[in-house]
Write an enzyme that holds these catalytic residues in place. Structure first.
Site, short mmCIF file in Angstrom:
data_model
loop_
_atom_site.label_atom_id
_atom_site.label_comp_id
_atom_site.label_asym_id
_atom_site.label_seq_id
_atom_site.Cartn_x
_atom_site.Cartn_y
_atom_site.Cartn_z
N ASP A 88 11.49 23.48 0.20
CA ASP A 88 12.27 22.90 -0.89
C ASP A 88 13.73 22.68 -0.53
OD1 ASP A 88 10.00 23.38 -2.71
OD2 ASP A 88 10.53 25.47 -2.36
N HIS B 227 -6.40 -7.14 13.19
CA HIS B 227 -5.16 -6.36 13.24
C HIS B 227 -4.88 -6.01 14.70
CE1 HIS B 227 -2.06 -4.05 11.25
NE2 HIS B 227 -2.56 -2.86 11.52
N LYS C 238 0.84 -1.21 0.00
CA LYS C 238 0.00 0.00 0.00
C LYS C 238 0.88 1.26 0.00
CE LYS C 238 -0.28 -0.15 5.07
NZ LYS C 238 -1.14 -0.47 6.23
N CYS D 173 12.91 23.94 5.25
CA CYS D 173 11.99 24.73 4.42
C CYS D 173 11.25 23.81 3.44
CB CYS D 173 12.76 25.78 3.64
SG CYS D 173 13.86 26.78 4.68
N TYR E 14 14.84 30.37 7.77
CA TYR E 14 13.73 31.14 8.36
C TYR E 14 13.85 31.31 9.88
CZ TYR E 14 11.20 30.62 3.95
OH TYR E 14 10.82 30.67 2.64
N ARG F 181 -10.52 0.05 15.57
CA ARG F 181 -10.39 0.78 14.31
C ARG F 181 -11.33 0.09 13.33
NH1 ARG F 181 -4.47 1.60 11.61
NH2 ARG F 181 -5.06 -0.33 10.59
N ARG G 40 1.12 -10.58 7.30
CA ARG G 40 0.96 -9.38 6.45
C ARG G 40 2.02 -8.33 6.76
NH1 ARG G 40 -4.06 -9.51 9.05
NH2 ARG G 40 -3.52 -7.49 9.93
#
Ligand SMILES: *Cc1c(COP(=O)(O)O)cnc(C)c1O
Length: 400
Positions: free
Chosen positions: A326, A170, A40, A324, A272, A138, A226
């Site tokens: 990028d 699970h 997944k 930051c 920053y 869940r 799994r």
């Protein structure tokens, strides 16, 4: 994955040979249980199809995904082994899934009804795995509602719409192997199996174990395990042991090429909010990947403490100041010899002394799962170790 060379100044190098050997190791841990490799979330960030092919080459005989679209993508790529999809909401393309031979989890009455309707209109029998919530709180039908859901599922089976092939659940605390809920959930699961068998279900597979339980608790392996994280070579129980102690090798290396190297004076605020200020004349290195590429902003550095670890040559440095969108900055020190274009490693297998995804998880206050799955879509995946993977394993040759 695009076929033209990328000019992107960073990359996630994915070692398929490592995935293959991790799955082979997981097969050993699994004993008599079959291995469903969980692919997944784009193969935990490593690429859906390359990961699937490598896992099948390593001996996985099932693939697991969360979303129906992920299962359909595997089928469209020619994957023929059993694929289970376990998470969908009303409106999911269940008819396409059933027609493509995707196994579906059923965790509620509405889901059973939708799967039955999909099977009827596709004109095929849908293979379903009934999911019971044994205590995670869940997904899954509660133990009290299981009898009713099974009853309805077995009636649909009698008329040929579905085949109830699996019962599953699970664990909440698999990563804390001695936690009492593990035994408690196993007992509830055993009760659910007995109930299903009394109701007349002929289960092909009962399954409960994720990576942590596969590696630490053979008593919950049942017919099928799994593993997800361990397929990609990371330890789900770092407090118990690192990857090597389980025969695993991390499969992803995240690296980037320095975009700028420059000398700055003492007292230069960096990035920053100037969360870091140079204490003497030094050389800064600009690493052109940031939080949009998956570098966690929570691993920013402060004046007193570098942030997430980076290997530069043979040196271990850390992010200076804020991460930051990028880019991040490194303080390379006054004697730095690095130049723009030199490659630095954010994480890798650790075999060359480089940091690991687990190190980044600790720097960011998270788990290694999040570090590898969050690597941004714009970061090119460069697949290596391809030769070690048998493209025919479960994949139609024409499509592989
Ligand atoms: C993601 C997932 C797994 C794999 O878990 P890991 O801890 O990565 O091994 C197994 N089962 C279910 C239901 C999952 O959602």
């Amino acid at each position: 994955m695009s076929s033209h060379p990328s000019s992107y100044p960073g990359r996630a190098v994915v070692d398929l040979a490592a995935i293959r050997s991790n799955v082979a190791a997981l097969r050993e841990h699994a004993g008599d249980a079959a291995v469903m490799a969980v692919v997944k979330a784009d193969g935990y960030g490593h690429g859906l199809l390359p990961s699937a092919r490598a896992a099948l080459a390593g001996g996985a005989t099932w693939l697991g995904v969360a979303q129906v679209d992920e299962a359909l993508a595997l089928r469209e790529s020619g994957v023929t082994v059993p694929v289970l999809a376990w998470l969908y909401a009303p409106g999911a393309p269940l008819e396409r899934a059933v027609a493509a031979g995707v196994d579906l989890s059923v965790a509620a009455r509405w889901a059973l009804d939708d799967v039955v309707a999909a099977a009827r209109s596709a004109g095929v029998t849908a293979r379903v795995h009934v999911k019971v919530d044994t205590g995670l709180g869940r997904n899954g039908v509660g133990p009290d509602e299981l009898a009713d859901l099974l009853d309805a599922a077995l009636r649909a089976q009698a008329e040929g719409a579905v085949a109830v092939v699996g019962l599953w659940s699970h664990l909440a605390f698999a990563d804390a192997p001695d936690h009492p809920t593990v035994r408690g959930q196993a007992e509830v699961f055993a009760g659910a199996i007995a109930l299903a068998e009394r109701a007349g279900a002929r289960l092909e597979v009962r399954h409960l174990a994720n990576s942590a339980a596969t590696l630490t608790d053979a008593s919950v392996h049942y017919d099928l395990v799994r593993p997800g994280l361990a397929v990609y070579g990371l330890s789900p129980v770092p407090q118990v042991g690192g990857p090597a102690s389980f025969g695993l090798t991390p499969a992803m290396r995240l690296e980037a090429d320095l975009a700028l190297v420059k000398r700055v004076p003492a007292g230069q605020g960096v990035s920053y909010a100037h969360a870091y200020t140079t204490t003497g004349e030094t050389v800064l290195g600009l690493v052109p990947i940031g939080y949009a590429d998956g570098v966690p902003r929570h691993a920013s550095g402060t004046q007193d403490r570098w942030g997430g670890p980076v290997q530069v040559g043979r040196r271990r440095l850390g992010v200076a100041g804020r991460v930051c969108m990028d880019q991040v900055v490194l303080d390379l020190g006054p004697d730095a010899t690095e130049r723009a274009g030199d490659t630095v490693v954010l994480f890798g297998s650790g075999a060359d002394g480089e940091p690991t995804a687990e190190d980044w998880a600790q720097a960011a206050g998270t788990i290694s799962y999040e570090i590898i799955t969050r690597v941004g879509a714009r970061v090119p995946r460069v697949v290596v170790g391809d030769a070690a993977v048998d493209a025919e394993a479960g994949v139609d040759e024409d499509l592989a």
